[in-house]
Design a protein around this motif. Structure first.
Motif, PDB file in Angstrom:
ATOM      1  N   ALA A  38       1.041   1.257   5.853  1.00  0.00           N
ATOM      2  CA  ALA A  38       2.467   0.960   6.005  1.00  0.00           C
ATOM      3  C   ALA A  38       3.329   2.204   5.854  1.00  0.00           C
ATOM      4  O   ALA A  38       4.360   2.336   6.514  1.00  0.00           O
TER       5      ALA A  38
ATOM      6  N   ALA B  65     -11.575  -6.125   3.817  1.00  0.00           N
ATOM      7  CA  ALA B  65     -11.141  -4.967   4.603  1.00  0.00           C
ATOM      8  C   ALA B  65     -11.831  -3.723   4.059  1.00  0.00           C
ATOM      9  O   ALA B  65     -12.195  -3.664   2.891  1.00  0.00           O
TER      10      ALA B  65
ATOM     11  N   TRP C   3      -0.774   0.674   1.698  1.00  0.00           N
ATOM     12  CA  TRP C   3      -1.433  -0.222   2.654  1.00  0.00           C
ATOM     13  C   TRP C   3      -0.829  -1.620   2.542  1.00  0.00           C
ATOM     14  O   TRP C   3      -0.684  -2.150   1.444  1.00  0.00           O
ATOM     15  N   ASP C   4      -0.490  -2.202   3.688  1.00  0.00           N
ATOM     16  CA  ASP C   4       0.053  -3.562   3.756  1.00  0.00           C
ATOM     17  C   ASP C   4      -1.103  -4.553   3.539  1.00  0.00           C
ATOM     18  O   ASP C   4      -2.061  -4.565   4.317  1.00  0.00           O
ATOM     19  N   THR C   5      -0.989  -5.391   2.516  1.00  0.00           N
ATOM     20  CA  THR C   5      -2.117  -6.278   2.191  1.00  0.00           C
ATOM     21  C   THR C   5      -2.194  -7.503   3.109  1.00  0.00           C
ATOM     22  O   THR C   5      -3.151  -8.265   3.034  1.00  0.00           O
ATOM     23  N   ALA C   6      -1.188  -7.703   3.969  1.00  0.00           N
ATOM     24  CA  ALA C   6      -1.276  -8.808   4.942  1.00  0.00           C
ATOM     25  C   ALA C   6      -2.121  -8.395   6.133  1.00  0.00           C
ATOM     26  O   ALA C   6      -2.902  -9.190   6.663  1.00  0.00           O
ATOM     27  N   THR C   7      -1.981  -7.142   6.551  1.00  0.00           N
ATOM     28  CA  THR C   7      -2.665  -6.678   7.765  1.00  0.00           C
ATOM     29  C   THR C   7      -3.733  -5.619   7.478  1.00  0.00           C
ATOM     30  O   THR C   7      -4.554  -5.306   8.337  1.00  0.00           O
ATOM     31  N   TRP C   8      -3.680  -5.023   6.269  1.00  0.00           N
ATOM     32  CA  TRP C   8      -4.538  -3.893   5.885  1.00  0.00           C
ATOM     33  C   TRP C   8      -4.337  -2.703   6.816  1.00  0.00           C
ATOM     34  O   TRP C   8      -5.244  -1.937   7.078  1.00  0.00           O
ATOM     35  N   GLN C   9      -3.094  -2.590   7.317  1.00  0.00           N
ATOM     36  CA  GLN C   9      -2.699  -1.392   8.062  1.00  0.00           C
ATOM     37  C   GLN C   9      -1.921  -0.470   7.140  1.00  0.00           C
ATOM     38  O   GLN C   9      -1.296  -0.929   6.174  1.00  0.00           O
TER      39      GLN C   9
ATOM     40  N   THR D 294       1.909  -7.212  -2.288  1.00  0.00           N
ATOM     41  CA  THR D 294       2.083  -6.981  -0.850  1.00  0.00           C
ATOM     42  C   THR D 294       1.627  -5.594  -0.405  1.00  0.00           C
ATOM     43  O   THR D 294       1.413  -5.360   0.775  1.00  0.00           O
TER      44      THR D 294
END
Length: 323
Positions: A138, A96, A130-136, A115
Motif C-alpha cells: 500500500a 499470502a 501491506w494492505d491486509t485485504a489484498t496483500w498488496q 488493516t
C-alpha cells in the motif's frame, strides 16, 4: 508489582528463539503464544501450560519476527529468506507470501485495526505497509537521510531499519534504526514527521504505551531504555540497569510496567512511576531476544502473563501482578 516464574520449556526449538508474540483469543480458543526460531520454524503454544499446539514450517532460513493480527485469526512470520508468510493460525494454511529483496524484512506489526501490516525494511531504509485485504503493497515510508550526507554515500541513507511500532490509535508509526535514530511517521498522510534522538546504537525494539498514544519506549544496544514524548520530540526519561544490549521491550496492558530482555541474559521488570528496575529474572543462560505481555481478554483469563525467549532455545512464562 512483580514477576513470578510459572514455567520454562527447555529446547523449545532446535536453535535460538528470536521472536515471540501473543495471538489474541478468539471465541473458539484462548490466546496462544507464537515463537519464531533460527531453526526455520514457527511454533504455537497453549498459554498457561506452554504445551505445543503446532509447528509451522515453510521458511528456508531462520525466523526473525512474528506478528499476530488483532482478530487472532491470522499471523505472520518473517525470515532471513526475505519472505513474509501470512497464515491462518488454526489451520496453518498459507494466506499470502510477501516477497522482499535480501535483508529487507525485519520486525513487523499489524496496526490496531488489522488493516495494515508494517514491515521494517532493513537495508532499504524504509517501512513497507501491506494492505491486509489484498496483500498488496500500500505504501513505502522512507526514512530520510541524515543531514549532511551525500547521495553518493555508500550504504544508501546510512539507515538500516530494524524495528517498528504502531501507536494505539493507529495514527503514528515509529521505527528504530541501526544508528540509534527513531523515526516517527503520520501514517494516513504517509509522511515523515521527525526523528527522536538520544540513542547512539541500534534500536532493536520499541513500543507505544497502550494508555497514552504520545508515549514511546525504546530499547537500544547502548544498554538504556528511553521514554519519549513522541509528538513533542522530547526525551522524558532514561532507564539504565542492563549491563549489555537491550534487545526487546514491551509494556504491560495497564501501562504501568515495562519488561525488557537483554544480551546480559536477564529479564527486567521496570516500574514506570519510579522509572527504575524493580526485579531481575536470571533464569535464561543466554541472550533474551523477546519479551511479551499477554493481551487481556478471553474466557477464564484473569492473571497477567509475561513470556521471554532466548538464544538458549528456552521459553519462560511468568505471572505478572501489577499494583
Amino acid at each position: 508489582m512483580k514477576l513470578a516464574g510459572l514455567k520454562s520449556v527447555e529446547n523449545a526449538h532446535e536453535e535460538s528463539i528470536w521472536a515471540a508474540t501473543w495471538v489474541p483469543a478468539t471465541d473458539a480458543r484462548p490466546a496462544l503464544l507464537l515463537t519464531g526460531s533460527l531453526d526455520e520454524t514457527v511454533k504455537l503454544w497453549r498459554p498457561d501450560e506452554l504445551v505445543l499446539e503446532g509447528t509451522n514450517t515453510g521458511h528456508c532460513l531462520g525466523v526473525v519476527s512474528v506478528a499476530a493480527h488483532p482478530s487472532g485469526v491470522i499471523a505472520a512470520s518473517a525470515s532471513l529468506d526475505s519472505f513474509v508468510r501470512v497464515f491462518d493460525v488454526d489451520t496453518n494454511a498459507t494466506i499470502a507470501t510477501l516477497e522482499a529483496p535480501p535483508s529487507e524484512v525485519w520486525q513487523m506489526q499489524f496496526d490496531p485495526k488489522g488493516t495494515i501490516l508494517a514491515v521494517a525494511g532493513g537495508g532499504s531504509a524504509s517501512v513497507k505497509l501491506w494492505d491486509t485485504a489484498t496483500w498488496q503493497l500500500a505504501a513505502t515510508l522512507s526514512v530520510p537521510r541524515p543531514e549532511g550526507s551525500k547521495p553518493s554515500d555508500r550504504g544508501g541513507s546510512g539507515k538500516f531499519v530494524l524495528s517498528v511500532a504502531w501507536s494505539p490509535d493507529g495514527r503514528r508509526l515509529a521505527c528504530g534504526s541501526m544508528d540509534g535514530t527513531i523515526s516517527i511517521f503520520d501514517v494516513a498522510r504517509a509522511k515523515f514527521l521527525h526523528n527522536l534522538e538520544g540513542h547512539f546504537m541500534p534500536v532493536r525494539s520499541l513500543v507505544y504505551s497502550p494508555v497514552d498514544a504520545r508515549v514511546l519506549f525504546t530499547a537500544s544496544d547502548d544498554t538504556h531504555v528511553h521514554m519519549h514524548d513522541a509528538e513533542g520530540k522530547s526525551l522524558v526519561g532514561a532507564m539504565s540497569g542492563h549491563t549489555s544490549w537491550v534487545l526487546s521491550v514491551d509494556v504491560s496492558p495497564d501501562g504501568s510496567a515495562l519488561a525488557t530482555g537483554s544480551s546480559d541474559k536477564t529479564v527486567r521488570l521496570w516500574d514506570l512511576t519510579m522509572r527504575a528496575a524493580v526485579q531481575t529474572m536470571t533464569n535464561h543462560t543466554d541472550q533474551v531476544w523477546g519479551v511479551a505481555f499477554r493481551p487481556p481478554g478471553g474466557t477464564g483469563v484473569r492473571a497477567g502473563r509475561l513470556v521471554s525467549v532466548s538464544d538458549d532455545k528456552s521459553i519462560s512464562l511468568y505471572d505478572y501482578s501489577g499494583r
